[in-house]
Design an enzyme around this catalytic site. Structure first.
Site: not given
Length: 229
Positions: A92, A120, A203, A206
């Protein structure tokens, strides 16, 4: 075109998910920061190659030994070179948050500092001037702390969700800063990995262990040239 769209979608989800993880799991983030700090202090007596980034660097979803910093360590060890690799990736992370935690990361005498931040910011639409300014400040602090540290900037790209002008100017931040500061550049960290389902976890976000190997191979020639000097 289909590959580009798939890459854009996956990259968007990837960095958005990183941000959400950081927001919702502040306590976990603090523990991760402490673990990184301990690693830096433990390796402070050796020549250090430090990777400072987000969950790409951290190797989210994988065993730490499968993340690309650990793979770089394997390459270093195979050549019997006197370097220790520190994985200072934090899920993050933005350029602003990275700048704020930079001080204690620099407690070690760092030989090579690999800066992998910015994406990000781009996916959140943070102003390009702010992102560029934060990256410049990080570079300035590293150089001030130890003028002998070699800095490598990892380039990143984002999908055109914020418009073509923003996307293009974002991509240019990294080579521009590398040239301005005379630092190394990895043109695109996710080259040959982004958008490929076979190289990403279930997912679709990643990189898998195989994807991490490709990332390590993208990085290694630049690292090798520096440490072999």
């Amino acid at each position: 075109m289909r590959t580009l769209l798939r890459f854009s979608y996956l990259l968007f989800i990837f960095f958005t998910s990183c941000g959400n993880t950081a927001t919702k799991k502040a306590d976990a983030g603090e523990k991760e920061e402490k673990a990184i700090e301990n690693k830096v202090e433990t390796k402070s007596e050796s020549k250090v190659i430090l990777f400072f980034g987000n969950s790409l660097t951290a190797g989210m979803g994988l065993d730490p030994n499968e993340a690309f910093p650990a793979l770089i360590q394997e390459k270093v060890d195979s050549l019997q070179l006197p370097y220790k690799v520190v994985n200072a990736g934090l899920s993050g992370e933005t350029t602003a948050s990275g700048k704020n935690r930079l001080g204690w990361v620099l407690n070690a005498d760092i030989e090579v500092f690999v800066l992998e931040l910015g994406a990000n910011d781009g996916l959140r639409g943070i102003s390009l001037e702010e992102t560029r300014g934060n990256l410049q400040e990080i570079i300035d602090v590293v150089q001030e702390k130890n003028p002998n540290t070699t800095i490598i900037l990892a380039g990143m790209q984002i999908p055109p969700n914020m418009g073509q002008d923003y996307t293009s100017e974002f991509k240019d931040i990294f080579p521009d800063l590398a040239t301005k500061n005379n630092v190394g550049l990895i043109p695109f960290l996710l080259e040959d990995v982004a958008g490929n389902p076979e190289l990403n976890q279930p997912d679709g976000i990643h990189p898998t262990a195989e994807g991490q190997k490709i990332i390590a191979n993208n990085i290694w020639p630049i690292i090798a040239e520096i440490i072999n000097e």
